[in-house]
Structures are given as structure tokens and as C-alpha cells.
Scaffold this motif. Structure first.
Motif, short mmCIF file in Angstrom:
data_model
loop_
_atom_site.label_atom_id
_atom_site.label_comp_id
_atom_site.label_asym_id
_atom_site.label_seq_id
_atom_site.Cartn_x
_atom_site.Cartn_y
_atom_site.Cartn_z
N ILE A 14 1.64 1.59 4.54
CA ILE A 14 0.92 0.76 3.43
C ILE A 14 1.66 1.15 2.26
O ILE A 14 2.13 2.32 2.09
CB ILE A 14 -0.57 1.19 3.36
CG1 ILE A 14 -1.09 0.93 4.61
CG2 ILE A 14 -1.07 -0.02 2.28
CD1 ILE A 14 -0.92 -0.19 5.55
N ASP A 15 1.87 0.26 1.23
CA ASP A 15 2.42 0.20 -0.07
C ASP A 15 1.38 0.75 -1.27
O ASP A 15 0.58 -0.34 -1.47
CB ASP A 15 3.35 -0.79 -0.42
CG ASP A 15 4.34 -0.62 -1.45
OD1 ASP A 15 4.01 0.02 -2.57
OD2 ASP A 15 5.33 -1.07 -1.47
N ASP A 16 1.76 1.94 -1.79
CA ASP A 16 0.80 2.30 -3.03
C ASP A 16 -0.74 2.56 -2.88
O ASP A 16 -1.54 2.19 -3.47
CB ASP A 16 0.87 1.16 -4.21
CG ASP A 16 2.17 1.09 -4.77
OD1 ASP A 16 2.98 2.01 -4.58
OD2 ASP A 16 2.26 0.16 -5.69
N LEU A 17 -1.18 3.04 -1.36
CA LEU A 17 -2.49 3.38 -1.10
C LEU A 17 -2.68 4.66 -1.32
O LEU A 17 -2.23 5.49 -1.04
CB LEU A 17 -2.68 3.06 0.35
CG LEU A 17 -4.22 3.24 1.02
CD1 LEU A 17 -5.08 2.18 0.21
CD2 LEU A 17 -4.11 3.18 2.41
N ARG A 18 -3.62 4.74 -2.39
CA ARG A 18 -4.26 6.18 -2.67
C ARG A 18 -4.82 6.98 -1.63
O ARG A 18 -5.36 6.50 -0.44
CB ARG A 18 -5.20 6.17 -3.63
CG ARG A 18 -5.04 6.05 -4.76
CD ARG A 18 -6.30 5.77 -6.10
NE ARG A 18 -7.05 6.95 -6.24
CZ ARG A 18 -7.19 7.51 -7.34
NH1 ARG A 18 -6.39 7.55 -8.22
NH2 ARG A 18 -7.85 8.79 -7.10
N PHE A 19 -4.70 8.25 -1.55
CA PHE A 19 -5.18 9.32 -0.67
C PHE A 19 -6.90 9.15 -0.28
O PHE A 19 -7.28 9.43 0.84
CB PHE A 19 -4.98 10.85 -0.77
CG PHE A 19 -5.79 11.19 -2.15
CD1 PHE A 19 -6.73 12.12 -1.62
CD2 PHE A 19 -5.53 11.00 -3.29
CE1 PHE A 19 -7.40 12.59 -2.86
CE2 PHE A 19 -6.00 11.72 -4.33
CZ PHE A 19 -7.20 12.62 -3.88
N ASP A 20 -7.59 8.56 -1.26
CA ASP A 20 -9.00 8.50 -1.28
C ASP A 20 -9.56 6.97 -0.87
O ASP A 20 -10.80 6.88 -1.29
CB ASP A 20 -9.62 9.27 -2.43
CG ASP A 20 -9.24 8.92 -3.61
OD1 ASP A 20 -8.51 7.75 -3.84
OD2 ASP A 20 -9.70 9.37 -4.52
N LYS A 175 3.62 -5.06 2.52
CA LYS A 175 3.72 -5.16 1.18
C LYS A 175 2.42 -4.64 0.57
O LYS A 175 2.38 -4.12 -0.61
CB LYS A 175 3.95 -6.71 0.84
CG LYS A 175 4.17 -6.92 -0.41
CD LYS A 175 4.37 -8.55 -0.85
CE LYS A 175 4.19 -8.73 -2.37
NZ LYS A 175 5.01 -7.54 -3.39
N ALA A 176 1.45 -5.01 1.21
CA ALA A 176 0.16 -4.65 0.48
C ALA A 176 0.01 -2.96 0.65
O ALA A 176 0.65 -2.50 1.25
CB ALA A 176 -1.06 -5.27 1.39
N VAL A 177 -0.55 -2.64 -0.17
CA VAL A 177 -1.48 -3.09 -1.43
C VAL A 177 -0.87 -3.04 -2.94
O VAL A 177 -1.33 -2.72 -3.60
CB VAL A 177 -2.75 -2.31 -1.53
CG1 VAL A 177 -3.68 -2.35 -0.02
CG2 VAL A 177 -2.62 -0.86 -1.84
N HIS A 178 0.61 -3.29 -2.49
CA HIS A 178 1.52 -3.34 -3.92
C HIS A 178 0.99 -4.50 -4.77
O HIS A 178 0.59 -5.69 -4.30
CB HIS A 178 2.74 -3.32 -3.47
CG HIS A 178 3.68 -3.16 -4.45
ND1 HIS A 178 4.18 -4.26 -5.47
CD2 HIS A 178 4.47 -1.97 -5.03
CE1 HIS A 178 5.13 -3.54 -6.19
NE2 HIS A 178 5.31 -2.11 -5.86
N GLY A 179 1.18 -4.41 -6.26
CA GLY A 179 0.93 -5.61 -6.96
C GLY A 179 2.09 -6.53 -6.75
O GLY A 179 3.28 -6.42 -6.18
#
Length: 431
Positions: A14-20, A175-179
Motif C-alpha cells: 500500500i502507498d502511504d499507509l500509516r503503521f496504526d 496506488k491507494a492510499v496516496h493522494g
């Protein structure tokens, strides 16, 4: 591994997914039932990190098992030519007798044409677009109607459902969850008014952070990085995960139907963390925990008991050597990541005592300067080359939100000296 006992592998990035930002990782209201099921039936790595918290460099490291200063994809600029030459784990799996597929965001250059080592190729130019994107299928670029995440899920599903004469390897990079954070229509009102809770470091006044205090000539991205995203933007980013979760459910069902579910090692992770206003920042790039930390979930019941939590420090560079050991392929000497097989099998408790991380400043993002860092379970030293006066030292046990810089604190002098020496050593070891 005996040739006939080698599992299929599915790697979901996943793109830009935070650890929490998943239900199974403690998020208070995120609904990710299918991803949560992988965790429930597998293992969560509670200390997973990237060595460079930026899209293209992190992708290079996942594929090659090498640190960024070694593989050379140091930023998000156009790296078309170089990215065709990378020695990737799927290419080595292919040589070892796997059928390989790449589906999704390549993002090392704008060239969407097939890279070596893949029997099946589905990608798109650069960042791609969420609605009606151009998609390159095995060298042919066409506009594909629909929403990007659904399109990639469909291609992944088609590959998994095929008849396979040998074990398969699927690399699915969303591509998600990129802007831009524009979820599909069906999820646009999800989580309406759900409360966004900020970490205590959202109120960081930058005392002890000279690098963030410095005046920088703002550009579009730099300005966005001053206070972090507004609440509704965060909700939209998290809404994008719902279509990803649906795709995970579809893959799960297809594997179950074909009798391949328990013979498939599935890894679910992200290319970097993401600031939700932590330290007043948005985006990623900086050396703080919210940027370096990633979610990582692995399901493979032949090795992993349901509901396992693994505390070992693991890195994105560890994925390639893990995949090669599973495939029975030799790990190239330049691949400095470590295989996680013994940890997944429960035969080892740790992979390393510390690790090296780095970031090279991008021209179009002057907010975060070039840095390198060493992190242990207790300490983090951040060094800014050419600017020793900007150095930061945090005791992560006492100060998990990295608010108090101890670099000038006499009580931390021994730790500082040790970490400085280790930083120089690790930089050489990871070359």
C-alpha cells in the motif's frame, strides 16, 4: 525447500499507509475486516520499518533487498532507465521456477513498460490516476474505465485464478492510499464525522529540532507539510483503504476456492508511514517514527500460529531475501537485508540489534533536509550531514513521541558516542 513444497507468494504493497491505520493495529474506527482476518490468522510485526520513508526509494529496497544508497533510486525523480536494471526478487524467483506477475504502481520513472523478470505485467505511468486510468498490460497501454484500486484488484484476481503449472509470485502495488485523496463514490461518506485523534507531538514547538526551525523557501508541497492534513483529508485517505480491503477479501476467496490459500504466503505492508500532523508535519520523509514505521502482516499457517505478534525489528529490505529463501534461490552478495523465515517459523526472536535509515533531500521538497539515522529499540540518533548542530537524539522508551532532544544532555553522552560510531559502521555495512 523441496521444489514441490514451495509456497506461492503474494506481496501486497500500500502507498502511504500509516503503521496504526488498521483495525487490527488498534485504530479506533477503521473497518478493514479482510486485512484484519490476515492478521487474526497470521502474524503482525509490531516493529516494522522502511529504511527510507519515500515512495520510489522504498520500492527499490523492497524489490532488491538493498539500502537506497546502494541501489541508487534515491528520490522520486525519473528513474526509468535505472529501474530496468534492478535485480529484483521476482526476477530471481522466476529463475528459480516461479511464475511471476507485477500488478500496480511501479513509480520509479514514468515509463510503464514491462520490467525484466515478470511473466505478466500490469502497471501505469508514474503516479497514475484514480478514475479511468491508462493501464499498461504486457506492453500495451490503454485507458481502463473505472476506479484504479478496483482495476488493480481485478487484474490481481485474474492472475491468481489462472491455472498455474508452477508456484506463482504476485506483487500487487496499490496506488491507494496516496493522494489525491479521492475515494470511490461508494465510500465517499464512510466514517462521516469520525473523530481524528492527534498524537501529543502534534503540538511540537520544535525546541531541540533546529532542522525544522530553519526558514525554508516554501513551495506547494512544503507549505502543505507545515501543519499536517485537516481531519477530512485524513478521513478521505483512510476511506481509500476500503477498496483495498475488498480486494484482499476477493483474493482470499479465490485462493480458498482453488485450494491454494494455506499454500500461499501473503505479506501486506506499506512503502512508508505518513504524518497526520505529528510534529506539525504532513507527508513522510522525516526520520520520526510516524514516517519510518509501517504496518506488516504475514499469513502462512504452515509456519505461523493465528494471532501471533512478532516484536523483532524488521525492515523493507528483508522482504527480498525472505522471498528468495522460500523459493530456494541463493541470495546475491549485494543483498544486505535479512531473511525473516526463521522468525516466521518461530525459530528466532530477533533479526538485528539496530538499523540504519536515510533520506536524500528532494529539490521539490525543501522542508526535510538530507539525513541519516541509527535506531535501536531504545535510542534514535538523527544526523544531518554537513550540519552537526542539527543532530537529534531521542530515548524512545522514555519519549516515544520524540519531543525531547537529548543530544546536549550529559546523561546521554555515552549513548550518543556509541550511536555515532555505529552510524558510521552501519553506513559502510549497508553499501
Amino acid at each position: 525447500f523441496a521444489q514441490n513444497a514451495r509456497p506461492n507468494t503474494i506481496f501486497i504493497l500500500i502507498d502511504d499507509l500509516r503503521f496504526d491505520a488498521l483495525g487490527c493495529l488498534g485504530h479506533p474506527w477503521m473497518q478493514t475486516p479482510n486485512i484484519d482476518r490476515l492478521a487474526k490468522e497470521g502474524a503482525i510485526f509490531t516493529n516494522a520499518f522502511v529504511t527510507t520513508p519515500l515512495c520510489s526509494p522504498a520500492r527499490g529496497s523492497y524489490l532488491t533487498g538493498r539500502w537506497v544508497h546502494a541501489h541508487g533510486i534515491v528520490d522520486n525523480t525519473n528513474r526509468n532507465e535505472q529501474s530496468h536494471k534492478l535485480v529484483t526478487f521476482p526476477a530471481l524467483q522466476q529463475k528459480a521456477g516461479y511464475e511471476t506477475a507485477y500488478v500496480g504502481k511501479w513509480h520509479m520513472g514514468n515509463d510503464s513498460s514491462p520490467r525484466p523478470g515478470f511473466d505478466h505485467w500490469v502497471s501505469f505511468p508514474g503516479q497514475g490516476q484514480y478514475v479511468d486510468p491508462p493501464i499498461n498490460v504486457n506492453g500495451k497501454l490503454e485507458t481502463s474505465p473505472g476506479f484504479m484500486t478496483d482495476i488493480l484488484n481485478r487484474h490481481a484476481l485474474e492472475f491468481v485464478k489462472r491455472k498455474h503449472a508452477k508456484p506463482f509470485s504476485l506483487y500487487l502495488a496499490h496506488k491507494a492510499v496516496h493522494g489525491p485523496f479521492t475515494p470511490p463514490e461508494r465510500h465517499q461518506n464512510q466514517y462521516a464525522n469520525a473523530p481524528i485523534t492527534r498524537h501529543p507531538n502534534a503540538k511540537d514547538d520544535y525546541a531541540g529540532k533546529p532542522a525544522l526551525q530553519r526558514p525554508v523557501q516554501q513551495n506547494k508541497k512544503g507549505t502543505a507539510g507545515q501543519a499536517g492534513p485537516p481531519d477530512e483529508t485524513i478521513r478521505n485517505q483512510l476511506r481509500l483503504l476500503s477498496a483495498v480491503d475488498e480486494g484482499v477479501g476477493q483474493l482470499y476467496a479465490a485462493l480458498k476456492e482453488s485450494g491454494q490459500l494455506d499454500n500461499t504466503l501473503i505479506i501486506f505492508t506499506s512503502d512508508n508511514g505518513y504524518f497526520h500532523g505529528d510534529h506539525g508535519l504532513g507527508d513522510k520523509r522525516a526520520a520520526y517514527e510516524e514516517s519510518l514505521r509501517i504496518p506488516m502482516i504475514v499469513r502462512y499457517p504452515k509456519w505461523i500460529k493465528p494471532g501471533t505478534k512478532i516484536a523483532a525489528d524488521v525492515l523493507n529490505v528483508d522482504i527480498a531475501p525472505t522471498m528468495l529463501e522460500i523459493a530456494g534461490a541463493a541470495k546475491p552478495a549485494e543483498m544486505k537485508g535479512q531473511s525473516l523465515v526463521s522468525v516466521l517459523q518461530g525459530n528466532a526472536k530477533k533479526v538485528r540489534d539496530d538499523f540504519y535509515a536515510e533520506y536524500f533531500q528532494e529539490q521539490n521538497f525543501n522542508r526535510i533536509p538530507t539525513w541519516r539515522a541509527v535506531r535501536t529499540p531504545q535510542w534514535k540518533l538523527i544526523d544531518y550531514p554537513g550540519h552537526p548542530e542539527w543532530a537529534e537524539l531521542y530515548d524512545l522508551k522514555q519519549d516515544p513521541y520524540e519531543m525531547k532532544n537529548l543530544v546536549a544532555d550529559g546523561k546521554a553522552a555515552k549513548a550518543l558516542a556509541r550511536l555515532k560510531a555505529r552510524l558510521a559502521q552501519l553506513e559502510k555495512e549497508t553499501a
